[in-house]
Design a protein around this motif. Structure first.
Motif, PDB file in Angstrom:
ATOM      1  N   PHE A  42      14.936 -31.133   8.852  1.00 42.69           N
ATOM      2  CA  PHE A  42      16.016 -31.040   7.872  1.00 42.69           C
ATOM      3  C   PHE A  42      16.022 -32.231   6.907  1.00 42.69           C
ATOM      4  O   PHE A  42      16.502 -32.123   5.785  1.00 42.69           O
ATOM      5  CB  PHE A  42      17.372 -30.906   8.573  1.00 42.69           C
ATOM      6  N   CYS A  46      12.859 -29.734   4.568  1.00 39.13           N
ATOM      7  CA  CYS A  46      13.869 -28.958   3.837  1.00 39.13           C
ATOM      8  C   CYS A  46      13.929 -29.387   2.370  1.00 39.13           C
ATOM      9  O   CYS A  46      13.768 -30.560   2.046  1.00 39.13           O
ATOM     10  CB  CYS A  46      15.221 -29.211   4.514  1.00 39.13           C
ATOM     11  N   ARG A  47      14.160 -28.410   1.497  1.00 41.76           N
ATOM     12  CA  ARG A  47      14.220 -28.721   0.062  1.00 41.76           C
ATOM     13  C   ARG A  47      15.649 -28.925  -0.429  1.00 41.76           C
ATOM     14  O   ARG A  47      15.907 -29.008  -1.624  1.00 41.76           O
ATOM     15  CB  ARG A  47      13.539 -27.605  -0.736  1.00 41.76           C
ATOM     16  N   HIS A  48      16.572 -28.954   0.473  1.00 43.52           N
ATOM     17  CA  HIS A  48      17.965 -29.294   0.157  1.00 43.52           C
ATOM     18  C   HIS A  48      18.531 -28.401  -0.965  1.00 43.52           C
ATOM     19  O   HIS A  48      19.056 -28.896  -1.963  1.00 43.52           O
ATOM     20  CB  HIS A  48      18.093 -30.772  -0.220  1.00 43.52           C
ATOM     21  N   CYS A  49      18.388 -27.091  -0.797  1.00 43.67           N
ATOM     22  CA  CYS A  49      18.844 -26.125  -1.808  1.00 43.67           C
ATOM     23  C   CYS A  49      20.320 -26.345  -2.142  1.00 43.67           C
ATOM     24  O   CYS A  49      21.131 -26.645  -1.264  1.00 43.67           O
ATOM     25  CB  CYS A  49      18.700 -24.699  -1.290  1.00 43.67           C
ATOM     26  N   ALA A  52      22.576 -23.391  -0.450  1.00 42.87           N
ATOM     27  CA  ALA A  52      21.603 -23.179   0.622  1.00 42.87           C
ATOM     28  C   ALA A  52      21.730 -21.795   1.265  1.00 42.87           C
ATOM     29  O   ALA A  52      22.757 -21.489   1.885  1.00 42.87           O
ATOM     30  CB  ALA A  52      21.767 -24.264   1.673  1.00 42.87           C
ATOM     31  N   PRO A  53      20.696 -20.951   1.123  1.00 45.14           N
ATOM     32  CA  PRO A  53      20.724 -19.627   1.748  1.00 45.14           C
ATOM     33  C   PRO A  53      20.918 -19.681   3.254  1.00 45.14           C
ATOM     34  O   PRO A  53      21.546 -18.801   3.840  1.00 45.14           O
ATOM     35  CB  PRO A  53      19.357 -19.032   1.400  1.00 45.14           C
ATOM     36  N   CYS A  54      20.394 -20.725   3.872  1.00 45.69           N
ATOM     37  CA  CYS A  54      20.529 -20.816   5.333  1.00 45.69           C
ATOM     38  C   CYS A  54      21.998 -20.956   5.734  1.00 45.69           C
ATOM     39  O   CYS A  54      22.449 -20.340   6.708  1.00 45.69           O
ATOM     40  CB  CYS A  54      19.696 -21.987   5.867  1.00 45.69           C
ATOM     41  N   ILE A  71      20.977 -30.708   5.759  1.00 45.07           N
ATOM     42  CA  ILE A  71      21.469 -29.621   6.600  1.00 45.07           C
ATOM     43  C   ILE A  71      21.659 -30.139   8.027  1.00 45.07           C
ATOM     44  O   ILE A  71      20.810 -30.835   8.574  1.00 45.07           O
ATOM     45  CB  ILE A  71      20.470 -28.448   6.624  1.00 45.07           C
ATOM     46  N   CYS A  88      15.615 -18.623   4.769  1.00 45.17           N
ATOM     47  CA  CYS A  88      15.074 -19.777   4.040  1.00 45.17           C
ATOM     48  C   CYS A  88      13.862 -19.341   3.215  1.00 45.17           C
ATOM     49  O   CYS A  88      12.882 -18.864   3.772  1.00 45.17           O
ATOM     50  CB  CYS A  88      14.676 -20.884   5.013  1.00 45.17           C
ATOM     51  N   PRO A  89      13.927 -19.487   1.899  1.00 48.95           N
ATOM     52  CA  PRO A  89      12.808 -19.017   1.071  1.00 48.95           C
ATOM     53  C   PRO A  89      11.564 -19.884   1.167  1.00 48.95           C
ATOM     54  O   PRO A  89      10.522 -19.532   0.617  1.00 48.95           O
ATOM     55  CB  PRO A  89      13.389 -19.044  -0.346  1.00 48.95           C
ATOM     56  N   PHE A  90      11.663 -21.003   1.832  1.00 47.92           N
ATOM     57  CA  PHE A  90      10.540 -21.944   1.854  1.00 47.92           C
ATOM     58  C   PHE A  90       9.886 -22.094   3.227  1.00 47.92           C
ATOM     59  O   PHE A  90       9.030 -22.949   3.415  1.00 47.92           O
ATOM     60  CB  PHE A  90      11.008 -23.312   1.348  1.00 47.92           C
ATOM     61  N   THR A  92      10.993 -23.342   5.816  1.00 44.67           N
ATOM     62  CA  THR A  92      11.230 -24.701   6.322  1.00 44.67           C
ATOM     63  C   THR A  92      11.289 -24.757   7.832  1.00 44.67           C
ATOM     64  O   THR A  92      10.747 -25.665   8.464  1.00 44.67           O
ATOM     65  CB  THR A  92      12.562 -25.227   5.743  1.00 44.67           C
ATOM     66  N   MET A  93      11.953 -23.770   8.399  1.00 44.36           N
ATOM     67  CA  MET A  93      12.202 -23.834   9.838  1.00 44.36           C
ATOM     68  C   MET A  93      11.178 -23.000  10.588  1.00 44.36           C
ATOM     69  O   MET A  93      10.966 -21.844  10.279  1.00 44.36           O
ATOM     70  CB  MET A  93      13.610 -23.323  10.139  1.00 44.36           C
TER      71      MET A  93
HETATM   72  S1  SF4 Z   1      17.283 -22.559   2.742  1.00 46.79           S
HETATM   73 FE1  SF4 Z   1      15.579 -23.699   3.674  1.00 46.79          FE
HETATM   74  S2  SF4 Z   1      14.998 -25.240   2.168  1.00 46.79           S
HETATM   75 FE2  SF4 Z   1      16.992 -24.433   1.538  1.00 46.79          FE
HETATM   76  S3  SF4 Z   1      18.496 -25.874   2.429  1.00 46.79           S
HETATM   77 FE3  SF4 Z   1      18.183 -24.220   3.938  1.00 46.79          FE
HETATM   78  S4  SF4 Z   1      16.517 -24.935   5.317  1.00 46.79           S
HETATM   79 FE4  SF4 Z   1      16.502 -26.217   3.455  1.00 46.79          FE
END
Ligand code: SF4
Ligand code: SF4
Length: 156
Positions: A42, A46-49, A52-54, A71, A88-90, A92-93
């Motif tokens: 995190f 994580c890209r710190h949207c 944040a979709p998450c 996050i 998460c579009p990236f 990350t997790m």
């Molecule tokens: S959606 Fe993914 S990249 Fe964006 S804040 Fe959440 S964990 Fe980070």
């Protein structure tokens, strides 16, 4: 300078079965029982949207941003539905980021040099090593805590 753990998140992702997703204990972490991997992911992956979709998708309201915009997961609320991982579009997790190993799980103390060496022994050298150095962003190495350095390619 003193010994630290260097955890390479880039190489860690190449391991299908983590030999030890253990929790390293330090005062700051012991109340939450989150793995170092979760905290590092995190903070550095994580890209710190902004919206944040998450957070939006979490049915348990277990995710939020902390005072630093990172996050943070309330482990007592999380039902491990993996919706955030899907949303998460990236990517990350990782799929098993929130798996809690209970039986036989070992906790390692960051304050104990033997524990650090034991922890590092679970992993290939390129993933976890004990070092005597500081962070250096030019090498993608960043400070997570006094005792832990993380290697990760940070999104700019
Ligand atoms: S959606 Fe993914 S990249 Fe964006 S804040 Fe959440 S964990 Fe980070
Ligand atoms: S696994 Fe489910 S409950 Fe846990 S943080 Fe993600 S979306 Fe929320």
């Amino acid at each position: 300078m003193g010994k630290k753990l260097l955890i390479d998140l880039i190489s860690l992702r190449d391991l299908e079965n983590l030999p030890a997703d253990a929790v390293l204990k330090q005062d700051k972490y012991s109340s939450s029982f989150k793995t170092i991997r979760e905290l590092a992911t995190f903070q550095f992956t994580c890209r710190h949207c902004e919206n944040a979709p998450c957070i939006q998708v979490c049915p348990a309201k277990a995710l939020d941003k902390d005072e630093n915009g990172l996050i943070s997961r309330a482990v007592n609320l999380c039902i491990r539905c993996k919706s955030c991982i899907t949303a998460c579009p990236f990517g990350t997790m990782m799929d098993n980021l929130f798996i809690v190993k209970t039986s036989g799980q070992r906790f390692f103390s960051l304050a104990n040099e033997n524990d650090l060496e034991d922890f590092a022994r679970f992993f290939p050298d390129q993933v976890v090593s004990i070092v005597d150095r500081d962070e250096n962003p030019e090498e993608n190495i960043y400070r997570l805590s006094d005792m832990i350095l993380i290697k990760e390619k940070i999104w700019q």
